[in-house]
Design a protein around this motif. Structure first.
Motif, PDB file in Angstrom:
ATOM      1  N   GLN A   1       6.564   0.915  13.426  1.00 58.39           N
ATOM      2  CA  GLN A   1       6.262  -0.269  14.223  1.00 58.39           C
ATOM      3  C   GLN A   1       7.387  -1.307  14.174  1.00 58.39           C
ATOM      4  N   SER A   2       8.315  -1.137  13.221  1.00 61.73           N
ATOM      5  CA  SER A   2       9.430  -2.077  13.024  1.00 61.73           C
ATOM      6  C   SER A   2       8.937  -3.507  12.797  1.00 61.73           C
ATOM      7  N   HIS A   3       7.744  -3.612  12.211  1.00 58.28           N
ATOM      8  CA  HIS A   3       7.167  -4.961  12.051  1.00 58.28           C
ATOM      9  C   HIS A   3       6.027  -4.903  11.033  1.00 58.28           C
ATOM     10  N   PHE A   4       5.997  -5.856  10.101  1.00 55.00           N
ATOM     11  CA  PHE A   4       4.950  -5.881   9.078  1.00 55.00           C
ATOM     12  C   PHE A   4       3.588  -6.236   9.684  1.00 55.00           C
ATOM     13  N   SER A   5       3.569  -7.238  10.562  1.00 52.11           N
ATOM     14  CA  SER A   5       2.290  -7.688  11.118  1.00 52.11           C
ATOM     15  C   SER A   5       1.650  -6.620  11.987  1.00 52.11           C
ATOM     16  N   LYS A   6       2.463  -5.956  12.828  1.00 53.75           N
ATOM     17  CA  LYS A   6       1.926  -4.903  13.688  1.00 53.75           C
ATOM     18  C   LYS A   6       1.384  -3.743  12.860  1.00 53.75           C
ATOM     19  N   ALA A   7       2.092  -3.406  11.790  1.00 54.71           N
ATOM     20  CA  ALA A   7       1.610  -2.346  10.903  1.00 54.71           C
ATOM     21  C   ALA A   7       0.284  -2.747  10.275  1.00 54.71           C
ATOM     22  N   GLY A   8       0.192  -4.016   9.864  1.00 51.70           N
ATOM     23  CA  GLY A   8      -1.050  -4.503   9.269  1.00 51.70           C
ATOM     24  C   GLY A   8      -2.217  -4.420  10.230  1.00 51.70           C
ATOM     25  N   GLU A   9      -1.980  -4.738  11.500  1.00 51.53           N
ATOM     26  CA  GLU A   9      -3.043  -4.661  12.517  1.00 51.53           C
ATOM     27  C   GLU A   9      -3.542  -3.231  12.674  1.00 51.53           C
ATOM     28  N   LEU A  10      -2.608  -2.273  12.703  1.00 50.51           N
ATOM     29  CA  LEU A  10      -3.003  -0.867  12.857  1.00 50.51           C
ATOM     30  C   LEU A  10      -3.777  -0.359  11.647  1.00 50.51           C
ATOM     31  N   LEU A  11      -3.411  -0.860  10.473  1.00 49.51           N
ATOM     32  CA  LEU A  11      -4.011  -0.358   9.224  1.00 49.51           C
ATOM     33  C   LEU A  11      -5.144  -1.245   8.709  1.00 49.51           C
ATOM     34  N   ASN A  12      -5.453  -2.304   9.462  1.00 51.44           N
ATOM     35  CA  ASN A  12      -6.482  -3.257   9.032  1.00 51.44           C
ATOM     36  C   ASN A  12      -6.152  -3.860   7.670  1.00 51.44           C
ATOM     37  N   LEU A  13      -4.885  -4.234   7.512  1.00 53.16           N
ATOM     38  CA  LEU A  13      -4.425  -4.886   6.297  1.00 53.16           C
ATOM     39  C   LEU A  13      -3.804  -6.234   6.656  1.00 53.16           C
ATOM     40  N   SER A  14      -3.894  -7.187   5.732  1.00 52.74           N
ATOM     41  CA  SER A  14      -3.196  -8.451   5.935  1.00 52.74           C
ATOM     42  C   SER A  14      -1.703  -8.231   5.737  1.00 52.74           C
ATOM     43  N   GLN A  15      -0.886  -9.150   6.267  1.00 53.79           N
ATOM     44  CA  GLN A  15       0.558  -9.008   6.064  1.00 53.79           C
ATOM     45  C   GLN A  15       0.927  -9.039   4.588  1.00 53.79           C
ATOM     46  N   PRO A  16       0.306  -9.943   3.767  1.00 48.40           N
ATOM     47  CA  PRO A  16       0.600  -9.892   2.327  1.00 48.40           C
ATOM     48  C   PRO A  16       0.239  -8.539   1.699  1.00 48.40           C
ATOM     49  N   GLY A  17      -0.847  -7.927   2.202  1.00 48.51           N
ATOM     50  CA  GLY A  17      -1.236  -6.620   1.684  1.00 48.51           C
ATOM     51  C   GLY A  17      -0.210  -5.558   2.003  1.00 48.51           C
ATOM     52  N   VAL A  18       0.331  -5.610   3.217  1.00 46.91           N
ATOM     53  CA  VAL A  18       1.391  -4.669   3.605  1.00 46.91           C
ATOM     54  C   VAL A  18       2.619  -4.885   2.729  1.00 46.91           C
ATOM     55  N   SER A  19       2.998  -6.142   2.562  1.00 49.60           N
ATOM     56  CA  SER A  19       4.184  -6.473   1.752  1.00 49.60           C
ATOM     57  C   SER A  19       4.018  -5.987   0.313  1.00 49.60           C
ATOM     58  N   LEU A  20       2.782  -6.108  -0.204  1.00 53.32           N
ATOM     59  CA  LEU A  20       2.535  -5.676  -1.585  1.00 53.32           C
ATOM     60  C   LEU A  20       2.751  -4.175  -1.733  1.00 53.32           C
ATOM     61  N   HIS A  21       2.272  -3.393  -0.782  1.00 50.51           N
ATOM     62  CA  HIS A  21       2.479  -1.939  -0.838  1.00 50.51           C
ATOM     63  C   HIS A  21       3.972  -1.609  -0.813  1.00 50.51           C
ATOM     64  N   ILE A  22       4.725  -2.271   0.049  1.00 50.35           N
ATOM     65  CA  ILE A  22       6.161  -1.997   0.137  1.00 50.35           C
ATOM     66  C   ILE A  22       6.865  -2.406  -1.152  1.00 50.35           C
ATOM     67  N   ARG A  23       6.488  -3.568  -1.684  1.00 44.98           N
ATOM     68  CA  ARG A  23       7.106  -4.045  -2.918  1.00 44.98           C
ATOM     69  C   ARG A  23       6.801  -3.105  -4.079  1.00 44.98           C
ATOM     70  N   ASN A  24       5.579  -2.587  -4.143  1.00 42.30           N
ATOM     71  CA  ASN A  24       5.221  -1.648  -5.213  1.00 42.30           C
ATOM     72  C   ASN A  24       6.035  -0.356  -5.099  1.00 42.30           C
ATOM     73  N   LEU A  25       6.243   0.103  -3.874  1.00 51.62           N
ATOM     74  CA  LEU A  25       7.065   1.303  -3.678  1.00 51.62           C
ATOM     75  C   LEU A  25       8.500   1.054  -4.132  1.00 51.62           C
ATOM     76  N   GLU A  26       9.038  -0.105  -3.740  1.00 46.23           N
ATOM     77  CA  GLU A  26      10.420  -0.418  -4.119  1.00 46.23           C
ATOM     78  C   GLU A  26      10.546  -0.537  -5.638  1.00 46.23           C
TER      79      GLU A  26
END
Length: 295
Positions: free
Chosen positions: A15-40
C-alpha cells in the motif's frame, strides 16, 4: 505472532502507506507502526524508509518482503489444510472484478456467500479488465472476474456467464424512434466509450470496426456509470452491458437501439493464477457461483 507482523509488513509495502495498511487490516496506525518496529528490532535492521508521502523498502526490507510473501502463502496453505480436517470454510478471500461484474452482478452473489460462510474475510477490488488480469497474475488477487477474452497462459480460465451488449442512445435521439436499426444508420455518429484496457471498450471497438463504421467524435469515460450518465445527458451513443441500464431502459431515460439480425454477446470469465493454490475459501466461492449460475 510473527505471521501477523509479516502480514502487516507486506500490506504496508504493497500500500506504500501506514494508514492505508491499517484500514485494510483494521489496525490503528500506532498498531501498524508497532508491528514494523518489533520486526526491525527482531532483525536488528531498518526495513522501511518513511516519509509523509510514501514508504520505501530498504535493501533488507526488499529481502524480507520476498520471503514474507512465501511464508504467508505457506502458512495460509497449512491453515487451509487444517481447516479442511475440521470441515470449516474460513480464511481471507481477495476478489477482483471488472466494473460491470463488480458493480452490478457480484454484490448479490457475495452477500449470499457471506451469509453462508461468515468466517471468510472478503475484500473486493474493482478495476478494468487489464487491471484485474495484471493483479491476478501478480498474485495480488485470489480470483478475478473479467469481461471479454484473455489468452494469458499463466491463468486458469473458467467461463462464467454470457453477457448481452446493447447500443444505447439518449431518449430524444432521432434513431430512438426506429423499431429496428441497420448498422449503416450508425455511420458518423458521436460515441461515448470506455477507456482502453476495458473489456467493454475492446468489445465496442471490435463492433465499430467489424461493422465498417466511421465515427464522428468520441468521448471517453473510465467507468460504465460515466458512459451511462453521458449518454443520458445527450452526449452521444454508447455500448454497454444490458445489466448496467436495466432501470434506465425501464424508466425511458435511455433508449435501446435494436440492431437488425444482430445479437451482441460476450463472455464473463473467472480467472485464477495457475501457480497460486486454491484455498478452501476460493474453491468454495467459485463452486457456489457456478452452482448459482445453473439455477
Amino acid at each position: 505472532m510473527i505471521v501477523d507482523a509479516l502480514r502487516v509488513f507486506v500490506t504496508v509495502v504493497e500500500q506504500s502507506h501506514f494508514s492505508k495498511a491499517g484500514e485494510l487490516l483494521n489496525l490503528s496506525q500506532p498498531g501498524v507502526s508497532l508491528h514494523i518496529r518489533n520486526l526491525e528490532n527482531e532483525l536488528g535492521t531498518k526495513l522501511l524508509h518513511r516519509s509523509p508521502k510514501q514508504v520505501r523498502m530498504t535493501e533488507a526490507g526488499t529481502i524480507l518482503y520476498r520471503h514474507a510473501k512465501q511464508i504467508l502463502s505457506h502458512y495460509e496453505e497449512a491453515d487451509r489444510e487444517i481447516r479442511l480436517l475440521q470441515h470449516e470454510v474460513t480464511g481471507n478471500l481477495h476478489i477482483g472484478a471488472s466494473f460491470t461484474i463488480g458493480e452490478y452482478i457480484l454484490p448479490v452473489r457475495l452477500a449470499e456467500f457471506a451469509k453462508q460462510y461468515p468466517q471468510v474475510n472478503l475484500q473486493v477490488t474493482i478495476g478494468n479488465t487489464e487491471e484485474i488480469i495484471a493483479s491476478v497474475r501478480a498474485n495480488i488477487l485470489d480470483v478475478g472476474f473479467i469481461e471479454g477474452e484473455t489468452e494469458d497462459t499463466d491463468l486458469t480460465i473458467i467461463p462464467y456467464m454470457k453477457d448481452e451488449m446493447i447500443v444505447i442512445a439518449p431518449a430524444g435521439h432521432p434513431l430512438a424512434n426506429n423499431i429496428l436499426v441497420e448498422s449503416a444508420m450508425l455511420q458518423d455518429q458521436t460515441w461515448v466509450l470506455r477507456e482502453h484496457g476495458s473489456g467493454t471498450r475492446a468489445f465496442s471497438d471490435h463492433f465499430l470496426e467489424a461493422s465498417g463504421l466511421s465515427v464522428k467524435r468520441t468521448y471517453v469515460f473510465n467507468s460504465s456509470q460515466g458512459v451511462k450518465e453521458a449518454v443520458s445527458a445527450g452526449l452521444g451513443l454508447g455500448m454497454v452491458s444490458r445489466w448496467i441500464v436495466r432501470k434506465e431502459l425501464a424508466s425511458g431515460e435511455i433508449s435501446e437501439l435494436r440492431l437488425r439480425r444482430r445479437l451482441l454477446e460476450r463472455e464473463f470469465l473467472i480467472i485464477r493464477h495457475k501457480d497460486n493454490p486454491a484455498g478452501m475459501a476460493v474453491s468454495m466461492f467459485v463452486q457456489k457461483l457456478l452452482e448459482l449460475q445453473k439455477t
